[in-house]
Scaffold this active site. Structure first.
Site, PDB file in Angstrom:
ATOM      1  N   PHE A   1       0.814  -1.221   0.000  1.00  0.00           N
ATOM      2  CA  PHE A   1       0.000   0.000   0.000  1.00  0.00           C
ATOM      3  C   PHE A   1       0.844   1.266   0.000  1.00  0.00           C
ATOM      4  O   PHE A   1       0.361   2.334  -0.370  1.00  0.00           O
ATOM      5  CB  PHE A   1      -0.937   0.015   1.234  1.00  0.00           C
ATOM      6  CG  PHE A   1      -0.257   0.421   2.525  1.00  0.00           C
ATOM      7  CD1 PHE A   1      -0.080   1.775   2.839  1.00  0.00           C
ATOM      8  CD2 PHE A   1       0.232  -0.528   3.410  1.00  0.00           C
ATOM      9  CE1 PHE A   1       0.566   2.154   4.009  1.00  0.00           C
ATOM     10  CE2 PHE A   1       0.871  -0.152   4.581  1.00  0.00           C
ATOM     11  CZ  PHE A   1       1.053   1.186   4.888  1.00  0.00           C
TER      12      PHE A   1
ATOM     13  N   GLU B   1      -4.991  -3.719  -1.880  1.00  0.00           N
ATOM     14  CA  GLU B   1      -6.425  -3.417  -1.805  1.00  0.00           C
ATOM     15  C   GLU B   1      -6.693  -2.206  -0.914  1.00  0.00           C
ATOM     16  O   GLU B   1      -7.808  -1.684  -0.882  1.00  0.00           O
ATOM     17  CB  GLU B   1      -7.212  -4.646  -1.311  1.00  0.00           C
ATOM     18  CG  GLU B   1      -6.905  -5.132   0.101  1.00  0.00           C
ATOM     19  CD  GLU B   1      -5.664  -6.042   0.200  1.00  0.00           C
ATOM     20  OE1 GLU B   1      -4.694  -5.845  -0.569  1.00  0.00           O
ATOM     21  OE2 GLU B   1      -5.672  -6.926   1.072  1.00  0.00           O
TER      22      GLU B   1
ATOM     23  N   SER C   1       5.467  -7.049   3.267  1.00  0.00           N
ATOM     24  CA  SER C   1       6.041  -7.347   4.587  1.00  0.00           C
ATOM     25  C   SER C   1       6.814  -8.674   4.562  1.00  0.00           C
ATOM     26  O   SER C   1       6.581  -9.518   3.692  1.00  0.00           O
ATOM     27  CB  SER C   1       4.915  -7.416   5.614  1.00  0.00           C
ATOM     28  OG  SER C   1       3.996  -8.415   5.225  1.00  0.00           O
TER      29      SER C   1
ATOM     30  N   CYS D   1       9.621   1.545   3.523  1.00  0.00           N
ATOM     31  CA  CYS D   1      10.513   0.421   3.851  1.00  0.00           C
ATOM     32  C   CYS D   1      11.933   0.917   4.056  1.00  0.00           C
ATOM     33  O   CYS D   1      12.769   0.193   4.574  1.00  0.00           O
ATOM     34  CB  CYS D   1      10.482  -0.615   2.745  1.00  0.00           C
ATOM     35  SG  CYS D   1      11.195  -0.010   1.231  1.00  0.00           S
TER      36      CYS D   1
ATOM     37  N   GLU E   1       9.135  -4.469  13.127  1.00  0.00           N
ATOM     38  CA  GLU E   1       8.979  -3.357  12.184  1.00  0.00           C
ATOM     39  C   GLU E   1       7.717  -2.603  12.605  1.00  0.00           C
ATOM     40  O   GLU E   1       6.602  -3.126  12.501  1.00  0.00           O
ATOM     41  CB  GLU E   1       8.825  -3.879  10.742  1.00  0.00           C
ATOM     42  CG  GLU E   1       8.704  -2.739   9.757  1.00  0.00           C
ATOM     43  CD  GLU E   1       8.488  -3.181   8.310  1.00  0.00           C
ATOM     44  OE1 GLU E   1       7.893  -4.235   8.066  1.00  0.00           O
ATOM     45  OE2 GLU E   1       8.927  -2.421   7.421  1.00  0.00           O
TER      46      GLU E   1
HETATM   47  P1  NAD Z   1       1.621  -6.671   2.998  1.00  0.00           P
HETATM   48  O1  NAD Z   1       2.673  -7.714   3.029  1.00  0.00           O
HETATM   49  O2  NAD Z   1       0.526  -6.748   3.996  1.00  0.00           O
HETATM   50  O3  NAD Z   1       0.876  -6.676   1.559  1.00  0.00           O
HETATM   51  C1  NAD Z   1       1.597  -6.597   0.366  1.00  0.00           C
HETATM   52  C2  NAD Z   1       0.775  -7.237  -0.757  1.00  0.00           C
HETATM   53  O4  NAD Z   1       0.584  -8.620  -0.467  1.00  0.00           O
HETATM   54  C3  NAD Z   1      -0.613  -6.631  -0.933  1.00  0.00           C
HETATM   55  O5  NAD Z   1      -0.883  -6.561  -2.309  1.00  0.00           O
HETATM   56  C4  NAD Z   1      -1.525  -7.621  -0.225  1.00  0.00           C
HETATM   57  O6  NAD Z   1      -2.814  -7.695  -0.799  1.00  0.00           O
HETATM   58  C5  NAD Z   1      -0.809  -8.949  -0.407  1.00  0.00           C
HETATM   59  N1  NAD Z   1      -0.981  -9.849   0.734  1.00  0.00           N
HETATM   60  C6  NAD Z   1      -1.126  -9.516   2.041  1.00  0.00           C
HETATM   61  N2  NAD Z   1      -1.204 -10.613   2.800  1.00  0.00           N
HETATM   62  C7  NAD Z   1      -1.106 -11.662   1.965  1.00  0.00           C
HETATM   63  C8  NAD Z   1      -1.119 -13.083   2.168  1.00  0.00           C
HETATM   64  N3  NAD Z   1      -1.239 -13.614   3.359  1.00  0.00           N
HETATM   65  N4  NAD Z   1      -0.975 -13.864   1.090  1.00  0.00           N
HETATM   66  C9  NAD Z   1      -0.835 -13.331  -0.147  1.00  0.00           C
HETATM   67  N5  NAD Z   1      -0.812 -12.005  -0.390  1.00  0.00           N
HETATM   68  C10 NAD Z   1      -0.959 -11.187   0.649  1.00  0.00           C
HETATM   69  O7  NAD Z   1       2.351  -5.257   3.039  1.00  0.00           O
HETATM   70  P2  NAD Z   1       1.707  -3.804   3.168  1.00  0.00           P
HETATM   71  O8  NAD Z   1       1.166  -3.639   4.542  1.00  0.00           O
HETATM   72  O9  NAD Z   1       0.837  -3.518   2.014  1.00  0.00           O
HETATM   73  O10 NAD Z   1       3.031  -2.888   2.995  1.00  0.00           O
HETATM   74  C11 NAD Z   1       3.895  -2.580   4.040  1.00  0.00           C
HETATM   75  C12 NAD Z   1       5.046  -3.562   4.108  1.00  0.00           C
HETATM   76  O11 NAD Z   1       5.731  -3.601   2.870  1.00  0.00           O
HETATM   77  C13 NAD Z   1       6.094  -3.159   5.146  1.00  0.00           C
HETATM   78  O12 NAD Z   1       6.539  -4.318   5.795  1.00  0.00           O
HETATM   79  C14 NAD Z   1       7.218  -2.561   4.305  1.00  0.00           C
HETATM   80  O13 NAD Z   1       8.497  -2.615   4.886  1.00  0.00           O
HETATM   81  C15 NAD Z   1       7.146  -3.423   3.089  1.00  0.00           C
HETATM   82  N6  NAD Z   1       7.760  -2.772   1.938  1.00  0.00           N
HETATM   83  C16 NAD Z   1       8.962  -3.234   1.522  1.00  0.00           C
HETATM   84  C17 NAD Z   1       9.599  -2.615   0.468  1.00  0.00           C
HETATM   85  C18 NAD Z   1      10.941  -3.106  -0.009  1.00  0.00           C
HETATM   86  O14 NAD Z   1      11.368  -2.641  -1.050  1.00  0.00           O
HETATM   87  N7  NAD Z   1      11.615  -4.005   0.672  1.00  0.00           N
HETATM   88  C19 NAD Z   1       9.001  -1.516  -0.172  1.00  0.00           C
HETATM   89  C20 NAD Z   1       7.764  -1.069   0.270  1.00  0.00           C
HETATM   90  C21 NAD Z   1       7.141  -1.715   1.335  1.00  0.00           C
END
Ligand code: NAD
Length: 483
Positions: free
Chosen positions: A137, A164, A214, A269, A368
């Protein structure tokens, strides 16, 4: 188009706390249609010349730039970040399109003339077919643009499954993509949640998966997609440290800690989460950070004087706040408490928190937090700071503040982190270098965008060719003799 699942998710404006719209959550049949559309487009698209692909990417780049204001508004509306941050992520995304415009050069292979007698060998990189991208997101424009330009430049069709929680910018990006003239099916957007992702990860027609999110989800995506025979790059979460040596320019370090700790309400991140104050730097640094933090103006992202907006959801805001309470009970000193800041009444706001004397066994240090909470850990020596970093399971970004070139040089050799900043707090690489962390910040071995992105979205092919030259040929080709 609307999906067939009938399931929907709420999309909030985090600055007002009100639901603005719903997003359809795809069922298996919806994902299937996106895959069919991509599969149908992939073969023809892979035969487009690199010059033609490049031309379309140039047009897409210009369309994104011309529509930056509309994209930024959508980002601010659904994510909450202030407009300048929203424009910042669009600029970084544009860099990635610009990089991909140079596809002719990026895909040029190598050629060995006369590798054996009459034999030449050349290497080329071929597209994979259909690639899925699953994005978080917190950067609804930039992270999709880490993936889409390189993937399509290499001749693949792409399916984007955006978060979403902030889904709308992805649709505008897709509109701009098609306005630029790309053929139907080269980019497909599927809205959804884990159900849609699960289907993408297991489907035999998906050749590769790029994921950003994440750590627990990244680990699971990597495991599942790999077990289904796909190429995977899964970038995870982070716990970025900023180390300040006693000789550092304290004003510079404090400015950096504040912008990198509280920018986008800490939901980056590459945000700095922990400041490691070495030796005599600590008191001066904590004071300088506190003075600056107290002046941050918090409000709706659309207000011109706002410097920090809200958090993404109410649950997330409450979760971040709970870390402050836990740290206080565990003995950290609360220098500034975001829970009691004067804030807009509605929306998912939390003020900036500065914690001093944080210890490595506190939950605010271990997890985190992903919010506007900056922890200061005091250590005696540079070696103590390094030991802290070594013990961290994450390895996304790190920053060192010092005036000592030798210390900085040793640091880059010794630290186990993918992206290192020296007197730079958020060392996000420019588009012609790749982005990626180490340890639990990345699963898979390829970093994102830049040269590693091109490599990820292609596979190598080596062609060995024998043609007898006229000189050695026994067949009379009609060449004049003696040449
Ligand atoms: P998230 O992991 O909850 O979701 C990321 C994506 O995965 C979304 O599209 C979501 O719909 C999908 N998703 C969520 N749970 C899932 C599951 N159980 N199975 C399959 N798909 C699933 O992350 P978020 O809350 O949207 O974003 C924040 C996180 O992203 C933080 O941990 C941040 O550090 C990380 N992030 C990392 C980077 C990087 O480059 N390393 C960059 C941006 C964000």
């Amino acid at each position: 188009m609307d999906g067939v699942s009938g399931r929907e998710g709420p999309v909030f404006n985090p600055a007002t706390g009100r639901q603005m719209r719903s997003v359809p959550l795809a069922a298996e049949a919806d994902v299937e249609s996106a895959i069919e559309s991509a599969r149908a487009a992939a073969a023809e698209w892979s035969r487009f010349s690199s010059a033609a692909r490049s031309k379309l990417l140039f047009r897409f780049r210009n369309a994104v730039e011309e529509n930056a204001a509309a994209l930024a508004s959508l980002v601010t509306e659904e994510h909450g970040k202030v407009m300048s941050d929203a424009h910042g992520e669009i600029s970084r995304g544009l860099e990635c399109i610009e990089y991909a415009c140079n596809v002719g050069d990026l895909l040029s292979g190598s050629f060995s003339n006369q590798a054996a007698s009459g034999v030449d060998v050349h290497s080329v990189r071929r597209p994979l077919g259909v690639v899925a991208g699953i994005t978080p997101f917190n950067f609804p424009v930039m992270v999709p643009l880490w993936m889409i330009p390189n993937a399509v430049a290499c001749g693949n069709a792409f399916i984007l499954k955006p978060s979403e929680k902030a889904p709308s910018a992805a649709l505008l990006l897709a509109d701009l993509f098609y306005q630029a003239g790309f053929p139907d099916g080269v980019l497909n957007v599927v809205h959804g949640d884990r159900q849609a992702v699960g289907h993408l990860l297991e489907h035999p027609s998906i050749d590769a998966v790029s994921f950003v999110g994440s750590t627990p989800v990244a680990r699971q995506i990597h495991r599942t997609a790999s077990s289904h025979g796909k190429r995977v790059q899964a970038l995870g979460g982070a716990k970025n440290h900023m180390i300040v040596l006693p000789d550092a320019d304290i004003d510079l370090a404090a400015d950096a800690a504040v912008s990198a700790g509280f920018g986008s309400a800490g939901q980056r991140c590459m945000a700095v989460s922990v400041v490691v104050a070495v030796g005599s730097s600590a008191d001066r640094l904590v004071e300088a950070i506190a003075v600056r933090t107290g002046k941050i103006s918090i409000g709706e992202g659309t207000a011109p004087d706002s410097e920090m907006g809200p958090l993404i959801t109410l649950e997330h805001r409450d979760r971040v706040a709970s870390y402050i309470g836990a740290a206080e009970s565990d003995g950290a000193r609360v220098v500034l408490d975001g829970r009691v800041a004067s804030l807009p009444k509605d929306g998912f706001f939390l003020g900036c928190t500065l914690l001093d004397d944080v210890k490595p066994d506190m939950s605010v240090y271990v997890d985190e937090v992903f919010g506007p909470v900056l922890s200061v850990v005091r250590v005696d020596t540079y070696d103590d700071a390094l030991a802290l970093l070594r013990a961290s399971p994450y390895g996304n970004g790190v920053a060192l503040f010092t005036r000592d070139g030798g210390a900085a040089r040793n640091f880059t050799d010794e630290v186990e982190v993918g992206m290192v900043g020296i007197n730079v707090p958020i060392p996000v690489p420019v588009a012609h270098h790749s982005f990626g962390g180490w340890k639990d910040s990345l699963f898979g071995d390829t970093h994102m965008y830049g040269p590693e992105g091109i490599r990820f979205y292609t596979r190598g092919q080596v062609v060995t060719t024998r043609w007898l030259s006229p000189k050695s040929s026994s067949v009379d080709l009609g060449f004049p003799s003696g040449d």
